[in-house]
Design an enzyme around this catalytic site. Structure first.
Site, mmCIF file in Angstrom:
data_model
loop_
_atom_site.group_PDB
_atom_site.id
_atom_site.type_symbol
_atom_site.label_atom_id
_atom_site.label_comp_id
_atom_site.label_asym_id
_atom_site.label_seq_id
_atom_site.Cartn_x
_atom_site.Cartn_y
_atom_site.Cartn_z
ATOM 1 N N HIS A 131 -0.654 1.732 9.095
ATOM 2 C CA HIS A 131 -0.338 0.670 8.126
ATOM 3 C C HIS A 131 -1.594 -0.017 7.598
ATOM 4 O O HIS A 131 -1.542 -0.670 6.560
ATOM 5 C CB HIS A 131 0.587 -0.371 8.768
ATOM 6 C CG HIS A 131 1.982 0.132 8.943
ATOM 7 N ND1 HIS A 131 2.997 -0.216 8.097
ATOM 8 C CD2 HIS A 131 2.506 0.976 9.836
ATOM 9 C CE1 HIS A 131 4.113 0.396 8.485
ATOM 10 N NE2 HIS A 131 3.834 1.118 9.533
ATOM 11 N N ASP A 338 -6.713 -4.779 2.771
ATOM 12 C CA ASP A 338 -5.339 -4.630 3.263
ATOM 13 C C ASP A 338 -4.932 -3.178 3.109
ATOM 14 O O ASP A 338 -5.336 -2.520 2.139
ATOM 15 C CB ASP A 338 -4.382 -5.509 2.428
ATOM 16 C CG ASP A 338 -3.394 -6.280 3.294
ATOM 17 O OD1 ASP A 338 -2.964 -5.730 4.318
ATOM 18 O OD2 ASP A 338 -3.061 -7.419 2.924
HETATM 19 P P1 ADQ Z 1 0.951 -7.251 7.268
HETATM 20 O O1 ADQ Z 1 -0.493 -7.477 7.469
HETATM 21 O O2 ADQ Z 1 1.862 -8.063 8.110
HETATM 22 O O3 ADQ Z 1 1.347 -5.708 7.470
HETATM 23 P P2 ADQ Z 1 2.172 -7.480 4.486
HETATM 24 O O4 ADQ Z 1 2.328 -6.107 3.947
HETATM 25 O O5 ADQ Z 1 1.639 -8.456 3.520
HETATM 26 O O6 ADQ Z 1 1.189 -7.560 5.694
HETATM 27 O O7 ADQ Z 1 3.591 -8.065 5.000
HETATM 28 C C1 ADQ Z 1 4.520 -7.327 5.674
HETATM 29 C C2 ADQ Z 1 5.864 -8.096 5.637
HETATM 30 O O8 ADQ Z 1 5.755 -9.380 6.239
HETATM 31 C C3 ADQ Z 1 6.375 -8.324 4.216
HETATM 32 O O9 ADQ Z 1 7.729 -7.946 4.125
HETATM 33 C C4 ADQ Z 1 6.220 -9.812 3.995
HETATM 34 O O10 ADQ Z 1 7.226 -10.402 3.172
HETATM 35 C C5 ADQ Z 1 6.293 -10.381 5.384
HETATM 36 N N1 ADQ Z 1 5.454 -11.600 5.416
HETATM 37 C C6 ADQ Z 1 4.137 -11.678 5.181
HETATM 38 N N2 ADQ Z 1 3.717 -12.967 5.245
HETATM 39 C C7 ADQ Z 1 4.811 -13.701 5.527
HETATM 40 C C8 ADQ Z 1 5.057 -15.096 5.697
HETATM 41 N N3 ADQ Z 1 4.088 -15.991 5.548
HETATM 42 N N4 ADQ Z 1 6.319 -15.495 5.985
HETATM 43 C C9 ADQ Z 1 7.317 -14.604 6.096
HETATM 44 N N5 ADQ Z 1 7.160 -13.280 5.916
HETATM 45 C C10 ADQ Z 1 5.931 -12.828 5.633
HETATM 46 C C11 ADQ Z 1 0.712 -4.451 7.706
HETATM 47 C C12 ADQ Z 1 -0.583 -4.149 6.921
HETATM 48 C C13 ADQ Z 1 -0.324 -4.229 5.421
HETATM 49 C C14 ADQ Z 1 0.811 -3.292 5.050
HETATM 50 C C15 ADQ Z 1 2.030 -3.531 5.944
HETATM 51 C C16 ADQ Z 1 3.101 -2.490 5.675
HETATM 52 O O11 ADQ Z 1 -1.599 -5.071 7.285
HETATM 53 O O12 ADQ Z 1 -1.490 -3.874 4.709
HETATM 54 O O13 ADQ Z 1 1.202 -3.551 3.718
HETATM 55 O O14 ADQ Z 1 1.675 -3.460 7.321
HETATM 56 O O15 ADQ Z 1 2.588 -1.200 5.781
#
Ligand code: ADQ
Length: 438
Positions: A131, A338
């Site tokens: 990820h 990211d």
């Molecule tokens: P994350 O670093 O957690 O994931 P992201 O892809 O932005 O980052 O978010 C994943 C999920 O978490 C999304 O559905 C989002 O809505 C939710 N989320 C994020 N911030 C939130 C908040 N403040 N409150 C509630 N929900 C929140 C990792 C990798 C990313 C990659 C994902 C998926 O770091 O680069 O996109 O996995 O592969």
């Protein structure tokens, strides 16, 4: 979510840590059944949580994979624990496996799982999806054990990345060790080549859109809109993580207020960032730094009737977030690095196509490879991000509609179903190759 949908379709076992830390020996797996899915969850010991999870996974691998080497730290005993936990997971998983199962492993915490399973004689097809970004070999080389990790990745039949850049970095790294995804294994006659490929993760586009429309009447959303008093809204939603570029984003917002005084009292910025990985020093530090920064910016620019930044160190449910997005003029997604960043995609999906908000997106997020019609920025360039915010806030309706339409098309073409279907198909093919080679 995508993986759960795949499990619902095909039936199967979800195996993983349940988030609990125990002082003695961890129990498990504990089995719970929900339709055709079995959840097999295990606990972590305090030692494993400290050394395996907070240590090697989140203080060695995470910073290296995100090119944030200033946060990188390495301890040999943490890596030993990382291997031990992966071996333990393999032993706990094996009794649950059936001969026809496909095994889909997620993320950097579990890189050695396939080699542990193979060592124990498991012959099922095993795929790995990363990820996070996969870094260039010169960054990877700060890890004293990078060769072992690369070799462990070669134990998979399928290795998936979000972007072509990640895939290239992986292939370069293999080449630097004179490994390649196929030749070694073919030469040894032991197994077919691994298939390394790009599987950019998508979202449930219609689901986000529906949630955003249905939940606009919620109390939280109404209160948020009420307090805007007609001002334009910028929003950021991130896990509280130094890779998300939040300090830089706060500075860029302050620069916007400095450079464009006419905008003061006309915009509000809400940053939602619930704590993650607390207990890791760098994460506790960033929380403190952001509180200070928001306080300083508000102290400097606020007026009797206006607070420029509202920084909320708490979580909101998904439906509320989608409804917030729909009320937003400019979504700020400016990570320093990211893998993908799903918030960027969810923001676009939640918009009203007739009057969409605009996305300001970091070029260093995987999502920028697909959402090329966002306003793209380098998150380190504070002036550039401030300019981009200004431009997005003032973008004419026609241009916003066009950009939004083309981004929505991209999201629909590669949604969450397309992503998981492609990965499962790749694993099925790998399974056939494996059987043919045996
Ligand atoms: P994350 O670093 O957690 O994931 P992201 O892809 O932005 O980052 O978010 C994943 C999920 O978490 C999304 O559905 C989002 O809505 C939710 N989320 C994020 N911030 C939130 C908040 N403040 N409150 C509630 N929900 C929140 C990792 C990798 C990313 C990659 C994902 C998926 O770091 O680069 O996109 O996995 O592969």
């Amino acid at each position: 979510m995508g993986v759960l949908a795949a499990l619902r379709e095909h039936g199967g076992v979800w195996f993983g840590w349940n988030g609990r830390v125990v002082s003695g020996d961890p129990a498990g797996p504990k089995l719970e059944h929900d339709g055709n899915i079995t959840y097999a969850t295990i606990e972590l010991s305090e030692r494993a949580y400290e050394l395996y999870y907070n240590g090697f996974s989140n203080t060695s691998l995470w910073p290296v994979f995100h090119y944030l080497l200033g946060f990188f730290r390495y301890e040999r005993r943490e890596f030993d624990e990382y291997r031990r936990v992966n071996s333990l997971f393999a032993r706990k998983l094996i009794p649950l496996l059936k001969p026809d199962d496909l095994i889909w492993v997620h993320d950097y915490h579990l890189i050695p799982l396939a080699s542990e399973l193979r060592r124990a004689g498991v012959r099922n097809p095993i795929g790995f999806f990363l990820h996070t970004p996969f870094p260039a070999v010169e960054a990877l080389r700060v890890l004293p054990v990078y060769e072992q990790l690369l070799r462990a990745m070669c134990a998979y039949d399928v290795v998936g990345f979000h972007t072509l850049r990640d895939l290239r970095c992986f292939n370069d790294a293999l080449e630097s060790l004179s490994l390649d995804s196929g030749a070694d294994r073919r030469a040894s006659g032991r197994a077919p080549p691994i298939n390394a490929d790009i599987f950019p993760i998508g979202i449930d586009v219609e689901g986000c859109h529906q949630l955003a429309m249905q939940t606009g009447e919620q109390d939280n959303v109404q209160r948020m809109v009420h307090h805007l008093h007609g001002r334009q809204l910028l929003i950021g939603v991130d896990r509280l993580d130094y890779s998300k570029g939040l300090e830089e984003r706060f500075r860029a917002f302050a620069r916007l207020l400095e450079d464009y005084p006419a905008i003061r009292n006309q915009v509000s910025y809400i940053q939602i960032a619930p704590t993650s990985r607390s207990g890791v020093r760098a994460y506790d530090d960033i929380r403190e730094a952001l509180e200070q920064s928001a306080g300083m910016i508000n102290g400097r620019f606020a007026d009797i009737d206006w607070v420029p930044i509202r920084y909320l160190n708490r979580a909101f449910d998904r439906a509320t977030l989608m409804a917030f997005f729909r009320e937003t003029n400019v979504g700020l997604v400016t990570p320093l690095r990211d893998g993908m960043n799903l918030v960027a995609k969810e923001f676009v999906a939640a918009q009203d196509p007739e009057d969409p908000g605009m996305l300001v997106l970091s070029r260093l997020a995987g999502a920028a490879h697909e959402l090329t019609d966002a306003v793209l920025v380098n998150p380190y360039d504070i002036d550039g991000v401030a300019e981009a915010m200004h431009r997005a806030l003032h973008m004419p309706l026609e241009e916003r509609r066009e950009r939004h339409k083309s981004m929505l098309d991209v999201l629909r073409r590669n949604d969450i179903t397309a992503w998981r279907t492609r990965f499962v198909d790749a694993l099925l093919t790998a399974g056939q190759q494996r059987r043919a080679a045996e």
